[in-house]
Motif scaffolding. Structure first.
Motif, short mmCIF file in Angstrom:
data_model
loop_
_atom_site.label_atom_id
_atom_site.label_comp_id
_atom_site.label_asym_id
_atom_site.label_seq_id
_atom_site.Cartn_x
_atom_site.Cartn_y
_atom_site.Cartn_z
N LEU A 24 18.50 -111.33 9.71
CA LEU A 24 18.84 -111.40 11.14
C LEU A 24 19.21 -112.81 11.59
O LEU A 24 19.66 -113.01 12.70
CB LEU A 24 17.67 -110.89 11.98
N ARG A 25 18.91 -113.79 10.74
CA ARG A 25 19.19 -115.20 11.07
C ARG A 25 18.42 -115.66 12.31
O ARG A 25 18.96 -116.36 13.16
CB ARG A 25 20.68 -115.45 11.25
N VAL A 26 17.15 -115.22 12.42
CA VAL A 26 16.30 -115.64 13.53
C VAL A 26 14.95 -116.09 12.99
O VAL A 26 14.49 -115.62 11.94
CB VAL A 26 16.08 -114.50 14.57
N ALA A 27 14.32 -116.98 13.72
CA ALA A 27 12.98 -117.43 13.35
C ALA A 27 11.96 -116.45 13.92
O ALA A 27 12.00 -116.12 15.10
CB ALA A 27 12.73 -118.83 13.91
N CYS A 28 11.08 -116.00 13.06
CA CYS A 28 10.02 -115.07 13.45
C CYS A 28 8.69 -115.72 13.12
O CYS A 28 8.52 -116.27 12.03
CB CYS A 28 10.18 -113.76 12.69
N VAL A 29 7.77 -115.69 14.07
CA VAL A 29 6.45 -116.30 13.85
C VAL A 29 5.35 -115.25 13.99
O VAL A 29 5.51 -114.27 14.72
CB VAL A 29 6.19 -117.47 14.83
N ARG A 30 4.27 -115.47 13.29
CA ARG A 30 3.11 -114.58 13.36
C ARG A 30 2.15 -115.08 14.41
O ARG A 30 2.01 -116.28 14.63
CB ARG A 30 2.35 -114.59 12.03
N ARG B 209 17.85 -106.01 15.57
CA ARG B 209 19.26 -106.43 15.69
C ARG B 209 19.89 -105.83 16.95
O ARG B 209 20.54 -106.54 17.72
CB ARG B 209 20.04 -106.01 14.44
N ARG B 210 19.68 -104.53 17.17
CA ARG B 210 20.23 -103.88 18.36
C ARG B 210 19.63 -104.45 19.64
O ARG B 210 20.33 -104.59 20.65
CB ARG B 210 19.99 -102.37 18.30
#
Length: 124
Positions: free
Chosen positions: A27-33, A109-110
């Motif tokens: 997705l080319r996004v930063a995801c954090v926990r 994504r949507r």
């Protein structure tokens, strides 16, 4: 029993590393926990994509009468999710089995694309 909990925790960490890596690569996004999103309450999102204000909550215990399906836990989750929504977050709910699937990544994504299209249509 301690070994079982340790294995479960290691499995959870591997899954979370996989999910954050999938968000980054696919997705080319930063995801954090475990993002703390509220200024006063100690609430945390299981996962968050802060750039797009998207939270991903993993609802465990769906079939085993876990915390999320008992009345007190369910009502607490409602309070958390409604407050998050009032603060501008979009909360997506998944199960542990669906966290790293293509369907979940497509949903994210949507969600990103729908926000982007709204932003562009409002600026016209």
């Amino acid at each position: 029993m301690a070994k079982t909990k340790a294995k479960a925790k290691a499995s959870d960490m591997a899954t979370s590393d996989l999910f954050t890596a999938l968000c980054r690569s696919d997705l080319r996004v930063a995801c954090v926990r475990e993002l703390k999103f509220h200024p006063v309450r100690r609430w945390r999102f299981d996962y968050a994509i802060p750039e797009h204000k998207i939270a991903v909550e993993v609802e465990g215990g769906v079939w085993t009468q876990g915390r999320h399906t008992r009345p007190r836990g369910f009502l607490g989750d409602m309070d958390k999710y409604n407050t998050a929504t009032a603060l501008g977050w979009r909360v997506l709910r998944v199960t542990p089995d669906t966290l790293t699937t293509g369907a979940t990544l497509d949903l994210i994504r949507r969600t990103i694309e729908s926000a982007d299209s709204l932003l562009h249509s409002n600026s016209d």
